[in-house]
Motif scaffolding. Structure first.
Motif, PDB file in Angstrom:
ATOM      1  N   PRO A  10      29.896  27.735  43.141  1.00  0.00           N
ATOM      2  CA  PRO A  10      30.792  27.083  42.180  1.00  0.00           C
ATOM      3  C   PRO A  10      30.908  27.838  40.862  1.00  0.00           C
ATOM      4  CG  PRO A  10      29.359  25.467  43.228  1.00  0.00           C
ATOM      5  CD  PRO A  10      28.875  26.814  43.669  1.00  0.00           C
ATOM      6  N   ASN A  11      29.872  28.574  40.492  1.00  0.00           N
ATOM      7  CA  ASN A  11      29.917  29.384  39.277  1.00  0.00           C
ATOM      8  C   ASN A  11      29.963  30.873  39.612  1.00  0.00           C
ATOM      9  OD1 ASN A  11      29.784  27.198  37.465  1.00  0.00           O
ATOM     10  ND2 ASN A  11      27.568  27.059  37.759  1.00  0.00           N
ATOM     11  N   GLY A  12      30.447  31.188  40.798  1.00  0.00           N
ATOM     12  CA  GLY A  12      30.500  32.581  41.227  1.00  0.00           C
ATOM     13  C   GLY A  12      31.625  33.358  40.581  1.00  0.00           C
ATOM     14  N   PRO A  13      31.819  34.600  40.997  1.00  0.00           N
ATOM     15  CA  PRO A  13      32.872  35.433  40.409  1.00  0.00           C
ATOM     16  C   PRO A  13      34.255  34.875  40.718  1.00  0.00           C
ATOM     17  CG  PRO A  13      31.911  36.501  42.332  1.00  0.00           C
ATOM     18  CD  PRO A  13      31.065  35.308  42.046  1.00  0.00           C
ATOM     19  N   LEU A  14      35.185  35.134  39.817  1.00  0.00           N
ATOM     20  CA  LEU A  14      36.551  34.657  39.977  1.00  0.00           C
ATOM     21  C   LEU A  14      37.270  35.485  41.038  1.00  0.00           C
ATOM     22  CD1 LEU A  14      38.811  32.781  38.959  1.00  0.00           C
ATOM     23  CD2 LEU A  14      39.398  34.543  37.280  1.00  0.00           C
ATOM     24  N   SER A  15      37.843  34.795  41.998  1.00  0.00           N
ATOM     25  CA  SER A  15      38.609  35.446  43.056  1.00  0.00           C
ATOM     26  C   SER A  15      39.950  34.731  43.166  1.00  0.00           C
ATOM     27  CB  SER A  15      37.855  35.404  44.394  1.00  0.00           C
ATOM     28  OG  SER A  15      37.594  34.065  44.769  1.00  0.00           O
ATOM     29  N   GLY A  16      40.836  35.293  43.992  1.00  0.00           N
ATOM     30  CA  GLY A  16      42.149  34.676  44.092  1.00  0.00           C
ATOM     31  C   GLY A  16      42.985  35.247  45.214  1.00  0.00           C
ATOM     32  N   PHE A  17      44.067  34.518  45.511  1.00  0.00           N
ATOM     33  CA  PHE A  17      45.074  34.950  46.475  1.00  0.00           C
ATOM     34  C   PHE A  17      46.261  35.508  45.698  1.00  0.00           C
ATOM     35  CE2 PHE A  17      42.584  31.787  48.656  1.00  0.00           C
ATOM     36  CZ  PHE A  17      42.488  32.270  49.953  1.00  0.00           C
ATOM     37  N   ALA A  18      46.720  36.680  46.083  1.00  0.00           N
ATOM     38  CA  ALA A  18      47.798  37.344  45.353  1.00  0.00           C
ATOM     39  C   ALA A  18      48.785  37.973  46.332  1.00  0.00           C
ATOM     40  CB  ALA A  18      47.238  38.402  44.407  1.00  0.00           C
ATOM     41  N   ILE A  19      49.936  38.325  45.812  1.00  0.00           N
ATOM     42  CA  ILE A  19      50.995  38.955  46.601  1.00  0.00           C
ATOM     43  C   ILE A  19      51.011  40.453  46.302  1.00  0.00           C
ATOM     44  CG2 ILE A  19      53.466  38.999  47.104  1.00  0.00           C
ATOM     45  CD1 ILE A  19      52.161  36.428  47.933  1.00  0.00           C
ATOM     46  N   ARG A  20      51.089  41.236  47.347  1.00  0.00           N
ATOM     47  CA  ARG A  20      51.212  42.679  47.204  1.00  0.00           C
ATOM     48  C   ARG A  20      52.325  43.169  48.140  1.00  0.00           C
ATOM     49  NH1 ARG A  20      48.721  41.616  43.472  1.00  0.00           N
ATOM     50  NH2 ARG A  20      46.714  42.418  42.731  1.00  0.00           N
TER      51      ARG A  20
ATOM     52  N   ALA B  65      56.267  45.729  53.532  1.00  0.00           N
ATOM     53  CA  ALA B  65      55.908  44.381  53.961  1.00  0.00           C
ATOM     54  C   ALA B  65      55.278  43.622  52.799  1.00  0.00           C
ATOM     55  CB  ALA B  65      54.947  44.437  55.138  1.00  0.00           C
ATOM     56  N   GLU B  66      55.461  42.315  52.831  1.00  0.00           N
ATOM     57  CA  GLU B  66      54.846  41.468  51.813  1.00  0.00           C
ATOM     58  C   GLU B  66      53.479  41.022  52.302  1.00  0.00           C
ATOM     59  OE1 GLU B  66      56.812  38.195  49.174  1.00  0.00           O
ATOM     60  OE2 GLU B  66      55.870  37.169  50.875  1.00  0.00           O
ATOM     61  N   LEU B  67      52.467  41.358  51.537  1.00  0.00           N
ATOM     62  CA  LEU B  67      51.094  41.063  51.920  1.00  0.00           C
ATOM     63  C   LEU B  67      50.534  39.960  51.035  1.00  0.00           C
ATOM     64  CD1 LEU B  67      49.750  44.739  52.125  1.00  0.00           C
ATOM     65  CD2 LEU B  67      50.928  43.427  53.920  1.00  0.00           C
ATOM     66  N   VAL B  68      49.809  39.043  51.667  1.00  0.00           N
ATOM     67  CA  VAL B  68      49.015  38.069  50.931  1.00  0.00           C
ATOM     68  C   VAL B  68      47.564  38.504  51.056  1.00  0.00           C
ATOM     69  CG1 VAL B  68      48.299  35.667  50.740  1.00  0.00           C
ATOM     70  CG2 VAL B  68      50.652  36.216  51.373  1.00  0.00           C
ATOM     71  N   VAL B  69      46.958  38.811  49.926  1.00  0.00           N
ATOM     72  CA  VAL B  69      45.603  39.353  49.931  1.00  0.00           C
ATOM     73  C   VAL B  69      44.681  38.392  49.193  1.00  0.00           C
ATOM     74  CG1 VAL B  69      46.450  41.720  50.037  1.00  0.00           C
ATOM     75  CG2 VAL B  69      45.975  40.687  47.819  1.00  0.00           C
ATOM     76  N   TYR B  70      43.416  38.466  49.555  1.00  0.00           N
ATOM     77  CA  TYR B  70      42.389  37.668  48.889  1.00  0.00           C
ATOM     78  C   TYR B  70      41.227  38.581  48.520  1.00  0.00           C
ATOM     79  CZ  TYR B  70      38.425  34.614  48.111  1.00  0.00           C
ATOM     80  OH  TYR B  70      37.335  34.014  47.560  1.00  0.00           O
ATOM     81  N   GLY B  71      40.747  38.425  47.291  1.00  0.00           N
ATOM     82  CA  GLY B  71      39.611  39.225  46.860  1.00  0.00           C
ATOM     83  C   GLY B  71      39.197  38.853  45.455  1.00  0.00           C
ATOM     84  N   ARG B  72      38.185  39.497  44.976  1.00  0.00           N
ATOM     85  CA  ARG B  72      37.728  39.282  43.613  1.00  0.00           C
ATOM     86  C   ARG B  72      38.756  39.816  42.633  1.00  0.00           C
ATOM     87  NH1 ARG B  72      31.462  40.967  43.083  1.00  0.00           N
ATOM     88  NH2 ARG B  72      32.249  41.075  40.931  1.00  0.00           N
ATOM     89  N   LEU B  73      38.879  39.115  41.505  1.00  0.00           N
ATOM     90  CA  LEU B  73      39.908  39.494  40.541  1.00  0.00           C
ATOM     91  C   LEU B  73      39.659  40.869  39.939  1.00  0.00           C
ATOM     92  CD1 LEU B  73      42.476  38.253  39.225  1.00  0.00           C
ATOM     93  CD2 LEU B  73      41.255  36.773  40.801  1.00  0.00           C
ATOM     94  N   ASP B  74      38.401  41.242  39.755  1.00  0.00           N
ATOM     95  CA  ASP B  74      38.145  42.552  39.173  1.00  0.00           C
ATOM     96  C   ASP B  74      38.614  43.671  40.095  1.00  0.00           C
ATOM     97  OD1 ASP B  74      36.288  42.005  41.088  1.00  0.00           O
ATOM     98  OD2 ASP B  74      34.538  42.594  39.913  1.00  0.00           O
TER      99      ASP B  74
END
Length: 428
Positions: free
Chosen positions: A178-188, A229-238
């Motif tokens: 819950p207090n881990g690193p900030l991650s997210g789903f983004a478009i590439r 192609a439009e990619l949906v990626v997930y990973g750490r924000l950094d």
């Protein structure tokens, strides 16, 4: 015969309407029963998603609302009219047979009461609780077994912070803790360096997991990434920030007319903030000075500079004595006395205006209302539960922040001083 009281009259509702609002008592079967408490869009969307799962029977418990009941039935769930915080309402929903209760209403206290009553009625029921306050949510999770408490404020803060850092990010979360690193789903977009590569190679280049390609989620590591192609990626924000798309720059430079209009708007801005009394004061002094200079230029028969010098020394009551009016001419004496009297009044008014301006400038500085000279910073409007979480997450990325808060508390002021971000007091 006993008279029928209000309770008996209320019980005489039509059977059809009562069945539509409350529904019949559900028989036990093999489907797993899940109870949702709530009457807003969150409860409805949750019921819709869970109804798509096989082997689940979804019941929404909320006070009678025909429109909401119709919406619940339209998504494949069953609506039960009753008080979620009452034992009777929970029993009508079948709490003794339920495996999970999701308390998702906008009222945190109601959610907690419904969850505790459900646990009393069914000690084995799993609880999913919605709580706005993140600190309270953590305390409830620590003291209530088999319970997941979700703070919408904290989840929203993660999404806001991720979207501020990466404009293509549409969902942020802290993972795996819950207090881990900030991650997210983004478009590439699959650029030249990714086109034609296998998914595993593209993930290595991006430093993120590819979860969808052009909307398709069933992809393998050996699949080839199509061109553009439009990619949906997930990973750490950094790591996502290394491949964040840059904001497009304007292709055409502004025309001369547009630049002139911008400059005029900038030059007109401070004028609207000037005190009208101060403007009138300055105009009156200049007009009186010009009239006195014109009169004594004619009366003395001298040059304009000497006449202006005499008027200035008279209005400011300096009076060096090197030039003086003709005492044989009464009009000269009257004009000189008027200049001295008006000059004394205007000198006092000038001191008052100057002191007021300095006092206001000091007050504005103490309140935090000051112009910010930064570039490339992030403005956070509000420092409530969501704003505070977003501030903490953004500061972890060493981003310059400007926080605007109408009523900052002492803790926020101290944090701004310690963490080095600008705090403005005012209404955004």
């Amino acid at each position: 015969m006993a008279r029928r009281g209000p309770g008996r009259q209320a019980a005489s509702l039509s059977a059809g309407r009562r069945n539509r609002l409350t529904g019949p008592r559900m028989p036990a079967d093999r489907d797993l029963l899940m109870i949702i408490v709530g009457g807003d869009a969150l409860a409805l969307s949750t019921a819709r998603e869970l109804s798509l799962l096989q082997g689940r029977r979804i019941v929404v418990l909320w006070p009678a609302d025909l429109e909401f009941a119709s919406a619940v039935e339209a998504v494949g769930a069953q609506f039960i009219a009753g008080r979620p915080d009452s034992r009777a309402g929970l029993e009508m929903a079948g709490v003794s047979e339920a495996v999970t209760i999701l308390a998702l209403s906008h009222n945190d206290q109601l959610n907690l009461q419904a969850a505790l009553r459900a646990r009393d009625a069914n000690p084995h029921i799993r609880i999913v609780l919605r709580q706005f306050n993140r600190t309270l949510a953590a305390k409830i999770e620590q003291n209530l077994s088999d319970c997941s408490v979700l703070s919408l404020a904290w989840h929203s803060a993660a999404t806001y912070a991720a979207a501020a850092l990466d404009p293509s990010c549409f969902r942020g979360l802290q993972f795996p803790q819950p207090n881990g690193p900030l991650s997210g789903f983004a478009i590439r977009t699959a650029a030249d360096r990714l086109s034609g590569q296998r998914v595993a190679e593209a993930e290595h280049v991006l430093g993120a997991r590819i979860v969808a390609i052009d909307g398709a989620t069933e992809i393998g590591k050996d699949d080839v990434v199509p061109t553009r192609a439009e990619l949906v990626v997930y990973g750490r924000l950094d790591r996502l920030l290394a491949s964040t798309p840059r904001q497009p720059m304007p292709a055409d430079r502004p025309s001369i007319e547009q630049r002139l209009r911008r400059r005029l708007r900038r030059s007109d801005g401070p004028t609207h903030r000037l005190d009208p009394y101060l403007i009138g004061f300055v105009i009156t002094v200049l007009m009186l000075f010009a009239a006195g200079t014109w009169y004594f230029h004619s009366s003395f028969g001298t040059d304009w500079l000497t006449a202006a010098y005499f008027v200035m020394s008279t209005m400011t009551t300096t009076g060096f004595g090197d030039i003086f009016p003709d005492h044989s001419r009464a009009l000269d004496l009257w004009a000189t006395m008027v200049l001295m009297l008006v000059g004394t009044v205007f000198t006092g008014l000038f001191i008052v205006f100057a002191a007021a301006r300095l006092t206001r400038a000091q007050w504005v500085r103490m309140q935090g209302l000051r112009p910010i000279h930064r570039r490339g910073h992030i403005v956070v409007c509000g420092s409530g539960s969501i704003g505070t979480g977003a501030i903490d997450l953004l500061l972890a990325f060493d981003k310059p922040l400007v926080v605007v808060e109408a009523n900052p508390d002492a803790a926020l002021v101290e944090r701004a001083r310690d963490r080095g971000f600008d705090l403005l007091t005012g209404d955004a």
